[in-house]
Design a protein around this motif. Structure first.
Motif, mmCIF file in Angstrom:
data_model
loop_
_atom_site.group_PDB
_atom_site.id
_atom_site.type_symbol
_atom_site.label_atom_id
_atom_site.label_comp_id
_atom_site.label_asym_id
_atom_site.label_seq_id
_atom_site.Cartn_x
_atom_site.Cartn_y
_atom_site.Cartn_z
ATOM 1 N N GLN A 1 2.093 1.763 -3.520
ATOM 2 C CA GLN A 1 1.034 2.340 -4.354
ATOM 3 C C GLN A 1 0.857 3.823 -4.040
ATOM 4 O O GLN A 1 0.694 4.638 -4.948
ATOM 5 C CB GLN A 1 -0.285 1.608 -4.123
ATOM 6 C CG GLN A 1 -0.341 0.248 -4.762
ATOM 7 C CD GLN A 1 -1.674 -0.449 -4.490
ATOM 8 O OE1 GLN A 1 -2.317 -0.211 -3.473
ATOM 9 N NE2 GLN A 1 -2.067 -1.306 -5.411
ATOM 10 N N ARG A 2 0.865 4.176 -2.762
ATOM 11 C CA ARG A 2 0.655 5.553 -2.349
ATOM 12 C C ARG A 2 1.710 6.501 -2.926
ATOM 13 O O ARG A 2 1.409 7.621 -3.302
ATOM 14 C CB ARG A 2 0.643 5.648 -0.821
ATOM 15 C CG ARG A 2 0.296 7.056 -0.319
ATOM 16 C CD ARG A 2 0.192 7.127 1.173
ATOM 17 N NE ARG A 2 1.537 7.127 1.724
ATOM 18 C CZ ARG A 2 1.850 6.739 2.942
ATOM 19 N NH1 ARG A 2 0.928 6.280 3.759
ATOM 20 N NH2 ARG A 2 3.092 6.787 3.365
ATOM 21 N N ARG B 1 0.831 -1.211 0.000
ATOM 22 C CA ARG B 1 0.000 0.000 0.000
ATOM 23 C C ARG B 1 0.862 1.256 0.000
ATOM 24 O O ARG B 1 0.516 2.256 -0.627
ATOM 25 C CB ARG B 1 -0.928 0.006 1.206
ATOM 26 C CG ARG B 1 -2.043 -0.976 1.073
ATOM 27 C CD ARG B 1 -3.060 -0.797 2.150
ATOM 28 N NE ARG B 1 -4.102 -1.792 1.953
ATOM 29 C CZ ARG B 1 -5.016 -2.060 2.834
ATOM 30 N NH1 ARG B 1 -5.028 -1.412 3.995
ATOM 31 N NH2 ARG B 1 -5.931 -2.967 2.586
ATOM 32 N N ILE B 2 1.980 1.195 0.712
ATOM 33 C CA ILE B 2 2.907 2.341 0.719
ATOM 34 C C ILE B 2 3.453 2.550 -0.688
ATOM 35 O O ILE B 2 3.514 3.679 -1.184
ATOM 36 C CB ILE B 2 4.057 2.119 1.730
ATOM 37 C CG1 ILE B 2 3.529 1.877 3.149
ATOM 38 C CG2 ILE B 2 5.063 3.266 1.673
ATOM 39 C CD1 ILE B 2 2.740 3.027 3.732
#
Length: 147
Positions: free
Chosen positions: A68-69, A65-66
């Protein structure tokens, strides 16, 4: 003081100033996101701390998720992602490239080095070939530097 002594002192001061300037380009703080089982990520953090950066390690978050962020391009990932000074740094990027990033401050989201190449900071063993460091923005990668 004689001329040789003065020249040596001036040379030493210039050398120390150049070393300080290179390290001064790095931000004071960084956050490293990693999987808790990864030992090489912790070693990278220790080497970054040895350069005067306070590193906060977060190992209880989904690292994907990091990635992607921060807009990391698909297929360019590594084992950890760092956020520091407004940039993302993906993987075992050699510190020469990190220092260049903060000296030049290009209009990019971050830099990275895909995989876990042997010989990079945190990865044991001798260097085996060139390292292609990329820069990225909005999921697109382009060359940054080769070491």
């Amino acid at each position: 003081m004689n001329r040789l002594g003065s020249t040596l002192m001036l040379s030493a001061a210039l050398l120390l100033g150049a070393t300080s300037a290179a390290q001064a380009a790095l931000p004071d703080k960084a956050t490293l996101y990693m999987n808790p089982e990864c030992g090489c990520c912790g070693e990278y953090a220790r080497q970054l701390e040895a350069r005067g950066v306070e590193v906060k390690v977060i190992d209880d978050v989904e690292v994907g998720r990091i990635k992607q962020r921060v807009g990391l391009p698909y297929g360019h990932g590594s084992c950890h992602t760092i956020q520091m000074g407004g940039y993302a740094i993906e993987g075992h990027v050699p510190f020469e490239a990190v220092e260049t990033l903060f000296e030049e401050r290009p209009d990019t989201r971050g830099i990275g080095l895909a995989g876990m190449p042997i010989g990079t900071p945190g990865m044991p063993g001798p260097k085996q070939g060139d390292w292609e460091i990329y820069q990225f923005r909005d999921g697109e990668a382009k060359p940054f530097m080769t070491l």
